[in-house]
Write an enzyme that holds these catalytic residues in place. Structure first.
Site, PDB file in Angstrom:
ATOM      1  N   MET A  74       0.836  -1.177   0.000  1.00  0.00           N
ATOM      2  CA  MET A  74       0.000   0.000   0.000  1.00  0.00           C
ATOM      3  C   MET A  74       0.874   1.231   0.000  1.00  0.00           C
ATOM      4  O   MET A  74       1.458   1.571   1.007  1.00  0.00           O
ATOM      5  CB  MET A  74      -0.887   0.017   1.227  1.00  0.00           C
ATOM      6  CG  MET A  74      -1.756   1.251   1.220  1.00  0.00           C
ATOM      7  SD  MET A  74      -2.570   1.507   2.763  1.00  0.00           S
ATOM      8  CE  MET A  74      -1.792   3.003   3.244  1.00  0.00           C
ATOM      9  N   PRO A  75       0.994   1.886  -1.128  1.00  0.00           N
ATOM     10  CA  PRO A  75       1.783   3.114  -1.144  1.00  0.00           C
ATOM     11  C   PRO A  75       0.988   4.312  -0.621  1.00  0.00           C
ATOM     12  O   PRO A  75      -0.232   4.373  -0.740  1.00  0.00           O
ATOM     13  CB  PRO A  75       2.131   3.316  -2.612  1.00  0.00           C
ATOM     14  CG  PRO A  75       1.314   2.358  -3.375  1.00  0.00           C
ATOM     15  CD  PRO A  75       0.618   1.438  -2.435  1.00  0.00           C
ATOM     16  N   PHE A  76       1.721   5.231  -0.025  1.00  0.00           N
ATOM     17  CA  PHE A  76       1.186   6.531   0.334  1.00  0.00           C
ATOM     18  C   PHE A  76       1.936   7.531  -0.531  1.00  0.00           C
ATOM     19  O   PHE A  76       3.167   7.549  -0.542  1.00  0.00           O
ATOM     20  CB  PHE A  76       1.414   6.830   1.818  1.00  0.00           C
ATOM     21  CG  PHE A  76       0.899   8.180   2.225  1.00  0.00           C
ATOM     22  CD1 PHE A  76      -0.449   8.381   2.439  1.00  0.00           C
ATOM     23  CD2 PHE A  76       1.768   9.248   2.357  1.00  0.00           C
ATOM     24  CE1 PHE A  76      -0.933   9.633   2.800  1.00  0.00           C
ATOM     25  CE2 PHE A  76       1.298  10.503   2.718  1.00  0.00           C
ATOM     26  CZ  PHE A  76      -0.057  10.696   2.939  1.00  0.00           C
TER      27      PHE A  76
ATOM     28  N   ILE B 102       0.452  -2.766  -7.816  1.00  0.00           N
ATOM     29  CA  ILE B 102      -0.415  -2.227  -6.769  1.00  0.00           C
ATOM     30  C   ILE B 102      -1.868  -2.383  -7.217  1.00  0.00           C
ATOM     31  O   ILE B 102      -2.197  -2.096  -8.365  1.00  0.00           O
ATOM     32  CB  ILE B 102      -0.079  -0.735  -6.510  1.00  0.00           C
ATOM     33  CG1 ILE B 102       1.352  -0.589  -6.011  1.00  0.00           C
ATOM     34  CG2 ILE B 102      -1.072  -0.097  -5.556  1.00  0.00           C
ATOM     35  CD1 ILE B 102       1.658  -1.302  -4.718  1.00  0.00           C
TER      36      ILE B 102
ATOM     37  N   THR C 211       5.798   6.474  -0.324  1.00  0.00           N
ATOM     38  CA  THR C 211       6.213   5.615   0.781  1.00  0.00           C
ATOM     39  C   THR C 211       5.484   4.288   0.616  1.00  0.00           C
ATOM     40  O   THR C 211       4.265   4.268   0.418  1.00  0.00           O
ATOM     41  CB  THR C 211       5.846   6.253   2.135  1.00  0.00           C
ATOM     42  OG1 THR C 211       6.454   7.543   2.223  1.00  0.00           O
ATOM     43  CG2 THR C 211       6.303   5.390   3.291  1.00  0.00           C
TER      44      THR C 211
END
Length: 129
Positions: free
Chosen positions: A1-3, A33, A72
């Site tokens: 899970m990217p931020f 993703i 991130t």
């Protein structure tokens, strides 16, 4: 899970949306993703009260069309996957938002599963105690 955090100078809502889509599509295409795994902060700086600074480091001639993309995500991607991600973000930022690839600055920060809480005060990626 990217931020994902995207900062652009004097970008209207349409351009911010296009940049957000470019990054999301690149994440889906290059590192797998899930399409609905989209958590982004999109910020436009007016150049007066808030602004962006840049130089010509590494011989890249940037200008006021600069876009900073900070991602991130949990560690585990290969250098080749990261290179493909950077390249695809630059391609799609140009296609969707008209941003020249030289103005796309990407920073990738990796961490571990224990560094995430997706809500409810729980570290969902950790095994239940």
């Amino acid at each position: 899970m990217p931020f994902v955090r995207i900062d652009a100078l004097r970008a209207d809502g349409e351009r911010l949306d296009a940049l957000g889509r470019a990054v999301q599509d690149a994440l889906v295409e290059t590192i797998g993703i899930p399409p609905d795994d989209r958590f982004q902060v999109l910020t436009s700086h007016d150049g007066v009260n808030s602004t962006l600074r840049y130089g010509t480091y590494y011989g890249v001639r940037r200008d006021d069309d600069i876009v900073y993309v900070a991602i991130t995500l949990r560690s585990g991607r290969t250098d080749e996957q990261k290179q493909a991600l950077y390249r695809r973000i630059a391609e799609l930022a140009q296609e969707y938002a008209g941003t020249e690839p030289r103005n796309v600055f990407v920073l990738l920060t990796e961490n571990t599963s224990s560094d995430w809480s997706l809500g409810n005060g729980v570290a969902q990626y950790l095994a239940p105690a």
